[in-house]
Design an enzyme around this catalytic site. Structure first.
Site, mmCIF file in Angstrom:
data_model
loop_
_atom_site.group_PDB
_atom_site.id
_atom_site.type_symbol
_atom_site.label_atom_id
_atom_site.label_comp_id
_atom_site.label_asym_id
_atom_site.label_seq_id
_atom_site.Cartn_x
_atom_site.Cartn_y
_atom_site.Cartn_z
ATOM 1 N N GLU A 220 9.283 17.028 14.678
ATOM 2 C CA GLU A 220 9.779 16.721 13.333
ATOM 3 C C GLU A 220 9.099 17.643 12.316
ATOM 4 O O GLU A 220 7.875 17.671 12.226
ATOM 5 C CB GLU A 220 9.477 15.257 12.977
ATOM 6 C CG GLU A 220 10.060 14.855 11.639
ATOM 7 C CD GLU A 220 9.745 13.415 11.245
ATOM 8 O OE1 GLU A 220 8.601 12.974 11.444
ATOM 9 O OE2 GLU A 220 10.646 12.734 10.724
ATOM 10 N N GLU B 138 9.415 1.732 11.141
ATOM 11 C CA GLU B 138 10.455 2.754 10.937
ATOM 12 C C GLU B 138 9.733 4.090 10.974
ATOM 13 O O GLU B 138 8.966 4.406 10.072
ATOM 14 C CB GLU B 138 11.152 2.545 9.585
ATOM 15 C CG GLU B 138 11.743 1.168 9.361
ATOM 16 C CD GLU B 138 12.949 0.865 10.238
ATOM 17 O OE1 GLU B 138 13.358 1.744 11.027
ATOM 18 O OE2 GLU B 138 13.459 -0.264 10.158
ATOM 19 N N LYS C 177 0.879 -1.181 0.000
ATOM 20 C CA LYS C 177 0.000 0.000 0.000
ATOM 21 C C LYS C 177 0.908 1.222 0.000
ATOM 22 O O LYS C 177 1.415 1.636 1.037
ATOM 23 C CB LYS C 177 -0.878 -0.021 1.264
ATOM 24 C CG LYS C 177 -2.196 0.691 1.140
ATOM 25 C CD LYS C 177 -2.097 2.162 0.793
ATOM 26 C CE LYS C 177 -1.823 3.046 1.987
ATOM 27 N NZ LYS C 177 -1.582 4.471 1.590
ATOM 28 N N CYS D 193 13.992 10.910 6.829
ATOM 29 C CA CYS D 193 13.751 10.507 8.226
ATOM 30 C C CYS D 193 15.000 10.686 9.073
ATOM 31 O O CYS D 193 14.916 11.028 10.249
ATOM 32 C CB CYS D 193 13.258 9.066 8.287
ATOM 33 S SG CYS D 193 14.393 7.897 7.531
HETATM 34 P P1 NAD Z 1 2.243 8.708 7.358
HETATM 35 O O1 NAD Z 1 2.383 7.996 8.657
HETATM 36 O O2 NAD Z 1 1.261 9.812 7.265
HETATM 37 O O3 NAD Z 1 1.845 7.689 6.199
HETATM 38 C C1 NAD Z 1 2.636 6.573 5.879
HETATM 39 C C2 NAD Z 1 1.774 5.519 5.229
HETATM 40 O O4 NAD Z 1 0.843 5.033 6.183
HETATM 41 C C3 NAD Z 1 0.942 6.010 4.048
HETATM 42 O O5 NAD Z 1 0.932 5.004 3.060
HETATM 43 C C4 NAD Z 1 -0.432 6.184 4.663
HETATM 44 O O6 NAD Z 1 -1.487 6.076 3.751
HETATM 45 C C5 NAD Z 1 -0.468 5.041 5.652
HETATM 46 N N1 NAD Z 1 -1.404 5.202 6.772
HETATM 47 C C6 NAD Z 1 -1.846 6.345 7.338
HETATM 48 N N2 NAD Z 1 -2.701 6.062 8.351
HETATM 49 C C7 NAD Z 1 -2.792 4.707 8.421
HETATM 50 C C8 NAD Z 1 -3.506 3.803 9.266
HETATM 51 N N3 NAD Z 1 -4.307 4.233 10.233
HETATM 52 N N4 NAD Z 1 -3.361 2.483 9.065
HETATM 53 C C9 NAD Z 1 -2.547 2.017 8.077
HETATM 54 N N5 NAD Z 1 -1.854 2.824 7.248
HETATM 55 C C10 NAD Z 1 -1.968 4.156 7.421
HETATM 56 O O7 NAD Z 1 3.702 9.189 6.979
HETATM 57 P P2 NAD Z 1 4.131 10.096 5.749
HETATM 58 O O8 NAD Z 1 3.706 11.499 6.029
HETATM 59 O O9 NAD Z 1 3.727 9.421 4.489
HETATM 60 O O10 NAD Z 1 5.736 9.978 5.828
HETATM 61 C C11 NAD Z 1 6.555 10.824 6.547
HETATM 62 C C12 NAD Z 1 6.977 10.181 7.852
HETATM 63 O O11 NAD Z 1 7.668 8.954 7.602
HETATM 64 C C13 NAD Z 1 7.951 11.027 8.652
HETATM 65 O O12 NAD Z 1 7.586 11.016 9.999
HETATM 66 C C14 NAD Z 1 9.286 10.307 8.461
HETATM 67 O O13 NAD Z 1 10.244 10.523 9.470
HETATM 68 C C15 NAD Z 1 8.850 8.892 8.400
HETATM 69 N N6 NAD Z 1 9.876 8.064 7.755
HETATM 70 C C16 NAD Z 1 10.610 7.221 8.538
HETATM 71 C C17 NAD Z 1 11.615 6.459 7.972
HETATM 72 C C18 NAD Z 1 12.436 5.527 8.817
HETATM 73 O O14 NAD Z 1 13.069 4.664 8.249
HETATM 74 N N7 NAD Z 1 12.447 5.659 10.131
HETATM 75 C C19 NAD Z 1 11.863 6.545 6.597
HETATM 76 C C20 NAD Z 1 11.095 7.423 5.838
HETATM 77 C C21 NAD Z 1 10.096 8.171 6.428
#
Ligand code: NAD
Length: 512
Positions: A395, A263, A186, A297
């Site tokens: 963040e 992550e 997804k 991240c």
């Molecule tokens: P997000 O949490 O908003 O969304 C990530 C994914 O989760 C999307 O595909 C979204 O549709 C899905 N999602 C949202 N709500 C959900 C739910 N209730 N159940 C299941 N899936 C759901 O994150 P984002 O804004 O897309 O990404 C940015 C974030 O990702 C930042 O906080 C960044 O630090 C983090 N990130 C972490 C790493 C790491 O390796 N630690 C790497 C890249 C990004």
């Protein structure tokens, strides 16, 4: 700076559909959503919006492929052959892929190309790893031999964010399928474009039907992400995204006791001691927060600088930040492109305004001149930021950095650990003893000493505190995507404990 027509990928379909059981399909209810490009903020394509029924279909296909198809039973070397072909295709199509990714996400094209190459490497690396994989064996001479069977687990649910989408998808797809699982991916709703390439690449590489399934859509309750997490036939969820979303997924997985890898977010410190190579530290910390548009991240978004070099550091850092080239994502000279989406732009800009009340603005602080539309933010630097400041604690995930002075090693450590996050830390010093002692004490899943965040694919990747749960990367990914079954073989006499016989101790040697 806002005409993005030339960068628009050619021959796009009207709708990015789901890919289930080897077929491109619409959502069962026909629903779609708009996808915009971050330079014009105009919709350029629609994507199918997956819900419970679409996830049900994708999971059923993945389950059937796992139980009845050849993939989970193939020899590692046979699976590796498919993975190498995937890697070759990703590499061969690197330019096309990077162009799509850059158009959809706003990442500078040169950096998107680097991410495409990394995606290819992920497949090659896990192909090598499964072929070289050995299983543990433990012997008790004359009495017992024990060995471990590694088995794929089943259907893995992979949920990914919008920053470096294709590479982060590869990071999960490669180990999940290398180990014999089947998957439902997804991708993030802001950036579904590059994910649509996987199906063709996998088909051409000979991945059997049903092993890879893709459902586009949103994450929230009732939509694709939430439905995948709550599906009883998905025993594993690998998630990358915000810490808050991680908490929701954790709670929703609890009734099923799913295997989880998370992550999550970060607010990583870069600590610059006064004995550091200043030039190298400035170059690396500028790159560390402004590359990938600051949507990284592991960005070193809090820079802690020792008092003796503080003024000089701030002056030189601000001067360098002002030279960072903001521009069209498709321009090879661009170093910071457009942020992914107007919603995210508003969030980052709100922190820029908050920062003006919390720190001393020394570079940036708004939209760059000459950019009429699009999600452009100047590389922004705040100095003298206190630990209580929101721009120190939260963040931002954009090209915004907070610089804070410190006097002693103890104070630096206290500041470094003073957020809820614990993803990465960067330490700049020429004193090796200090570097090692600080690494031990800093609350971070990954530490880089006098280095940018270049990572060997064999090392574990993951954060502590609110930055994650578990590790992926190298053998940690193999562990996550496999069950380890211990097999015990009796090599001596059959000796069963006899209840009621006081001198028999064999029952004591059995675990609970
Ligand atoms: P997000 O949490 O908003 O969304 C990530 C994914 O989760 C999307 O595909 C979204 O549709 C899905 N999602 C949202 N709500 C959900 C739910 N209730 N159940 C299941 N899936 C759901 O994150 P984002 O804004 O897309 O990404 C940015 C974030 O990702 C930042 O906080 C960044 O630090 C983090 N990130 C972490 C790493 C790491 O390796 N630690 C790497 C890249 C990004």
């Amino acid at each position: 700076m806002t005409d993005n027509t030339a960068a628009r990928p050619q021959n796009l379909p009207d709708v990015l559909r789901h890919y289930i059981d080897g077929q491109w399909v619409d959502s069962i209810d026909g629903d779609t959503f708009e996808v915009i490009d971050p330079v014009t903020n105009e919709p350029y394509i629609r994507a199918a919006s997956g819900k419970v029924a679409d996830i049900d279909a994708a999971v059923a296909a993945a389950k059937k492929a796992f139980e009845l198809g050849p993939w989970s039973k193939m020899l590692p070397r046979e699976r590796a052959r498919v993975l190498y072909s995937i890697a070759d295709q990703v590499e061969d199509r690197g330019d096309e892929l990077a162009a799509m990714e850059s158009y959809d996400s706003g990442l500078p094209i040169t950096q998107a190309l680097g991410q495409a190459r990394r995606a290819a490497e992920n497949f090659r690396f896990f192909a090598d790893l499964i072929v070289a994989q050995t299983d543990d064996a433990f012997k008790v001479p004359g009495r017992q031999a024990n060995y471990v069977n590694r088995k794929p687990i089943g259907v893995a649910g992979l949920i990914t964010p919008w920053n470096t989408p294709f590479m982060l998808e590869s990071w999960k797809l490669a180990p999940a399928i290398a180990t014999g699982n089947t998957v439902v991916l997804k991708p993030a709703e802001f950036t579904p474009l590059s994910a649509s390439l996987w199906a063709g690449i996998f088909e051409q590489a000979g991945l059997p039907q049903g092993v890879f399934n893709l459902v586009n859509g949103f994450g929230e309750e009732g939509y694709a992400g939430d439905s995948l997490v709550k599906h009883p036939d998905v025993p594993l969820i690998s998630f990358t995204g915000e810490s808050r979303t991680g908490q929701i997924i954790f709670a929703n997985s609890a009734p099923f006791l799913k295997g989880l890898s998370m992550e999550l977010g970060g607010k990583s410190p870069a600590v610059v001691f006064d004995d550091a190579d200043l030039e190298a530290a400035i170059n690396a910390t500028v790159f560390g927060v402004f590359s990938l548009n600051g949507e990284r991240c592991t960005a070193g978004s809090r820079i802690l600088v020792q008092r003796g070099i503080y003024d000089e550091f701030v002056k030189r850092y601000a001067a360098q930040a002002k030279r960072v080239k903001v521009g069209l994502p498709s321009d090879p000279k661009t170093e910071v492109g457009a942020l992914v989406h107007p919603e995210h732009y508003e969030k980052v800009m709100s922190y820029v305004e908050i920062g003006k009340g919390e720190g001393r603005l020394v570079a940036g602080g708004g939209r760059p001149e000459g950019f009429g539309t699009g999600n452009y933010v100047q590389p922004t630097v705040f100095a003298d930021v206190a630990a209580e400041a929101r721009i120190f604690q939260e963040e931002i995930f954009g090209p915004v950095v907070a610089i804070t002075p410190f006097d002693t090693d103890e104070e630096a450590l206290e500041l470094a650990n003073n957020t809820k996050y614990g993803l990465a830390a960067y330490i700049w010093t020429s004193d090796l003893k200090r570097a090692h002692n600080f690494s031990q004490a800093v609350e971070a899943g990954m530490v880089w000493l006098n280095s940018n965040n270049v990572r060997d694919l064999r090392t574990p990747f993951g954060g502590v505190k609110a930055s994650g749960l578990g590790h992926e990367g190298g053998y940690r990914s193999i562990d996550f995507y496999t069950d380890q079954q211990a097999v015990h073989i009796n090599l001596g006499e059959v000796h069963n404990p006899v209840f009621g016989k006081q001198d028999d101790d064999s029952a004591q040697k059995a675990d609970g």
